[in-house]
Design a protein around this motif. Structure first.
Motif, mmCIF file in Angstrom:
data_model
loop_
_atom_site.group_PDB
_atom_site.id
_atom_site.type_symbol
_atom_site.label_atom_id
_atom_site.label_comp_id
_atom_site.label_asym_id
_atom_site.label_seq_id
_atom_site.Cartn_x
_atom_site.Cartn_y
_atom_site.Cartn_z
ATOM 1 N N GLU A 158 41.085 37.921 39.408
ATOM 2 C CA GLU A 158 39.659 37.955 39.075
ATOM 3 C C GLU A 158 39.177 36.594 38.598
ATOM 4 O OE1 GLU A 158 38.211 41.376 37.136
ATOM 5 O OE2 GLU A 158 39.777 42.661 37.964
ATOM 6 N N PRO A 159 39.343 35.583 39.443
ATOM 7 C CA PRO A 159 39.033 34.223 39.009
ATOM 8 C C PRO A 159 37.546 34.026 38.724
ATOM 9 C CG PRO A 159 39.371 34.274 41.376
ATOM 10 C CD PRO A 159 39.745 35.627 40.856
ATOM 11 N N THR A 160 36.675 34.795 39.379
ATOM 12 C CA THR A 160 35.248 34.516 39.252
ATOM 13 C C THR A 160 34.572 35.381 38.198
ATOM 14 O OG1 THR A 160 34.938 36.013 41.116
ATOM 15 C CG2 THR A 160 34.937 33.660 41.575
ATOM 16 N N LEU A 161 35.357 36.199 37.522
ATOM 17 C CA LEU A 161 34.802 37.067 36.481
ATOM 18 C C LEU A 161 34.091 36.221 35.432
ATOM 19 C CD1 LEU A 161 35.097 40.194 35.932
ATOM 20 C CD2 LEU A 161 36.685 39.528 34.132
ATOM 21 N N GLY A 162 32.807 36.474 35.233
ATOM 22 C CA GLY A 162 32.052 35.762 34.203
ATOM 23 C C GLY A 162 31.637 34.352 34.576
ATOM 24 N N LEU A 163 31.756 34.001 35.847
ATOM 25 C CA LEU A 163 31.331 32.664 36.266
ATOM 26 C C LEU A 163 29.937 32.728 36.877
ATOM 27 C CD1 LEU A 163 34.304 30.923 38.099
ATOM 28 C CD2 LEU A 163 33.482 30.576 35.772
ATOM 29 N N ARG A 168 31.232 29.854 41.222
ATOM 30 C CA ARG A 168 31.924 30.741 42.160
ATOM 31 C C ARG A 168 31.989 30.119 43.542
ATOM 32 N NH1 ARG A 168 28.865 36.218 41.112
ATOM 33 N NH2 ARG A 168 29.333 36.575 43.306
ATOM 34 N N ASN A 169 30.867 29.568 43.951
ATOM 35 C CA ASN A 169 30.829 28.895 45.243
ATOM 36 C C ASN A 169 31.800 27.743 45.335
ATOM 37 O OD1 ASN A 169 29.296 29.794 47.318
ATOM 38 N ND2 ASN A 169 27.367 29.251 46.308
ATOM 39 N N LEU A 170 31.749 26.893 44.303
ATOM 40 C CA LEU A 170 32.642 25.741 44.255
ATOM 41 C C LEU A 170 34.092 26.173 44.384
ATOM 42 C CD1 LEU A 170 31.328 23.504 41.365
ATOM 43 C CD2 LEU A 170 31.758 22.838 43.733
ATOM 44 N N LEU A 171 34.428 27.208 43.614
ATOM 45 C CA LEU A 171 35.803 27.698 43.608
ATOM 46 C C LEU A 171 36.230 28.122 44.997
ATOM 47 C CD1 LEU A 171 38.395 28.864 42.187
ATOM 48 C CD2 LEU A 171 37.155 31.005 42.068
ATOM 49 N N TRP A 172 35.421 28.950 45.649
ATOM 50 C CA TRP A 172 35.846 29.467 46.949
ATOM 51 C C TRP A 172 35.901 28.369 48.008
ATOM 52 C CZ3 TRP A 172 38.819 33.211 46.664
ATOM 53 C CH2 TRP A 172 38.610 34.287 45.792
#
Ligand code: ADP
Ligand code: MG
Lengths: 262, 248
Positions: A158-163, A168-172
């Protein structure tokens, strides 16, 4: 890359993971989706040597996770669902410690840390103690740290939880690039179905500790005769809300955090 | 080496950033030195034993290092509760190294605190008779601290919370400390108690400290060093085995 063979994990009377079997091949982006308390984090914790399975075998990169822990640990990196940074150290120190633990060559540490902290926009705050960070900033730091070294296999719980949407976009984008350019295997969980649909090459649904379906997004939609992954998911797992039973450590952390925020 | 160093450094940074730990590590031994040193000094002299401060300072140094090193086990419990422990447990580094890096760091801060006691006692008028042996005394304190930090990481690995950890501190470490001869000579104790003190590793550390600072040893420095070495090895094995099995 990942092999899970009839694995069960019990906590006293609770069966968190129930006779689960699956495989993930090198280079895949595999999503494990399920309601709260379905057993996703427990599966990841067993794969990453934090918990021992009650029954069954699992291996990473051919290394048995129980019998050959040290070798298994050399294969992966992870972003945890729960907090795991040292709040009494600065962001930079947390990153530096991670780089050393993961054997990033000394000459590259500063450059990599700067690159990742800039990516999540924490570079200006690098020398502040993490306890002065907001929840979102801490989460961004966890992400940056998880991406600091480039393992063959990356777990994202759940890496994007609370982002926010931007991060979130950057991460993916970053994860997609790692997957493409380095053929990195990605194993992730998320509550956002559109994230899974956009980023996973294969998906498994897990409920009450059991895998109930597995396939590409297209296959899963076809099986359930639905038009979106979300609908397929709801059709298989039902619409009832699950109460997550609370892990004692998490409960302690929650209380402590609530207190320190007052 | 880099891994050991960075984990060692973390313990030092965390110590020097915690005002309450620094104040505590000066305040508590100061209290003991004043209360016991002045309170019991005259009785001690009247009993024909000589200068009590002479006798007491090596004991208080060991006390300080002992309990400060035990604190490393509490750090493991905190790290688990705050989640940071997971970060080190999944790293591609053997758990032995993870434990040792932290334990040596915890032992270093413990020895710094013990050394501070020596400085404080200079101010109170203490003068060791063997100045040249001070480095030896500090080294003995460091070795004991490493052993205790390893032992406490073993405890911190399987005790779930601070209450459990404190219970071990109170029912095991405190009695061992009081039966070590750190505060008063244990020459005239009943023979069963003497056996306890002779199997107590802290007794040998205290004895070795006295040997270094004032040239008096009950067991003899050779015996002391052998006992310390055995303690170090057993604690390391215990700590490493428990820490390996930790789940988070
Ligand atoms: N340390 C633990 N002790 C007891 N029960 C646990 C522990 N960790 C997880 N559980 C239980 O196992 C089940 C699965 O939890 P988890 O894997 O965290 O679910 P998910 O990540 O899918 O939300 C839940 O019922 C949870 O309460
Ligand atoms: Mg979870």
């Amino acid at each position: 890359m990942i092999k899970v063979d009839h694995v069960t994990k019990r906590f006293g009377a609770i069966t968190a993971v129930d006779d689960v079997t699956f495989e993930v091949k090198a280079g895949e982006r595999f999503a494990l989706l399920g309601p709260n308390g379905a057993g996703k984090s427990t599966t990841i914790k067993m794969l990453t040597t934090l918990l021992r399975p009650t029954k069954g075998n699992m291996s990473l990169n051919q290394h048995d996770v129980v019998k050959n822990q040290d070798a298994a640990r050399r294969s992966f990196g992870i972003v945890f669902q729960d907090p795991s940074v040292d709040t009494e150290m600065t962001a930079y120190e947390n990153m530096q410690l991670h780089a050393v633990l993961y054997h990033v060559p000394s000459g590259q540490i500063d450059k990599r840390v700067k690159e990742l902290l800039e990516l999540v926009e924490l570079w200006d705050r690098r020398d502040s103690l993490v306890k002065t960070y907001s929840g979102g900033m801490k989460r961004r730091l966890e992400i940056a740290r998880g991406l600091l070294h480039h393992p063959k296999l990356l777990f994202l719980d759940e890496p994007t939880l609370g982002l926010d949407a931007q991060t979130r976009n950057l991460l993916w984008e970053y994860v997609q690039r790692l997957s493409r350019e380095q053929n990195m295997t990605i194993f992730f969980t998320t509550h956002y179905m559109e994230e899974a649909e956009a980023n996973a090459s294969r998906i498994a649904f897990i409920d009450h500790g059991k895998i109930i379906a597995m396939g590409t997004a297209v296959e899963l939609k076809k099986q359930t005769n639905t038009r979106s992954l979300e609908q397929a998911y709801l059709k298989m797992t039902g619409t009832k809300i699950r109460d997550e039973q609370v892990d004692p450590h998490d409960a302690w952390r929650e209380r402590h955090r609530a207190r320190s925020m007052r | 080496m880099r891994v050991l160093y960075i984990l060692w450094l973390r313990q030092l940074k965390r110590y020097f950033r915690s005002k309450s730990r620094i104040v505590g590590s000066i305040g508590q031994p100061l209290l003991f030195l004043l209360a016991l040193g002045y309170g019991l000094g005259s009785i001690y002299k009247r009993a024909g034993e000589g200068n009590y401060l002479h006798f007491l300072v090596p004991g208080i140094m060991i006390q300080t290092a002992l309990f400060a090193a035990m604190f490393f086990g509490a750090m493991i419990i905190f790290d688990r509760q705050f989640g940071f422990l997971k970060e080190t447990l999944v790293a591609p580094v053997s758990r032995l190294k993870i434990m040792l890096g932290g334990a040596i760091g915890g032992a270093t801060t413990a020895s710094i605190q013990g050394a501070l006691v020596l400085v404080i006692s200079f101010v109170l008028g203490y003068r060791p008779t063997r100045w040249a042996m001070i480095p030896v005394a500090l080294l003995i304190m460091l070795v004991l601290s490493i052993a205790i930090a390893c032992f406490s990481s073993g405890i911190g690995s399987f005790v779930e919370d601070m209450q459990g950890f404190q219970a071990i501190n109170q029912f095991l470490v405190f009695p061992l400390y009081f039966l070590s001869g750190a505060l008063y000579p244990l020459d005239n104790v009943p023979s069963w108690l003497r056996i306890v003190t002779e199997f107590n590793p802290i007794s040998y550390a205290v004895d070795a400290m006295r040997w270094s600072l004032i040239g008096e040893a009950k067991f003899g420095i050779g015996k002391d060093l052998i006992a310390l070495a055995i303690t170090l090895i057993i604690s390391m094995v215990f700590g490493a085995l428990r820490f390996r099995r930790i789940e988070a």
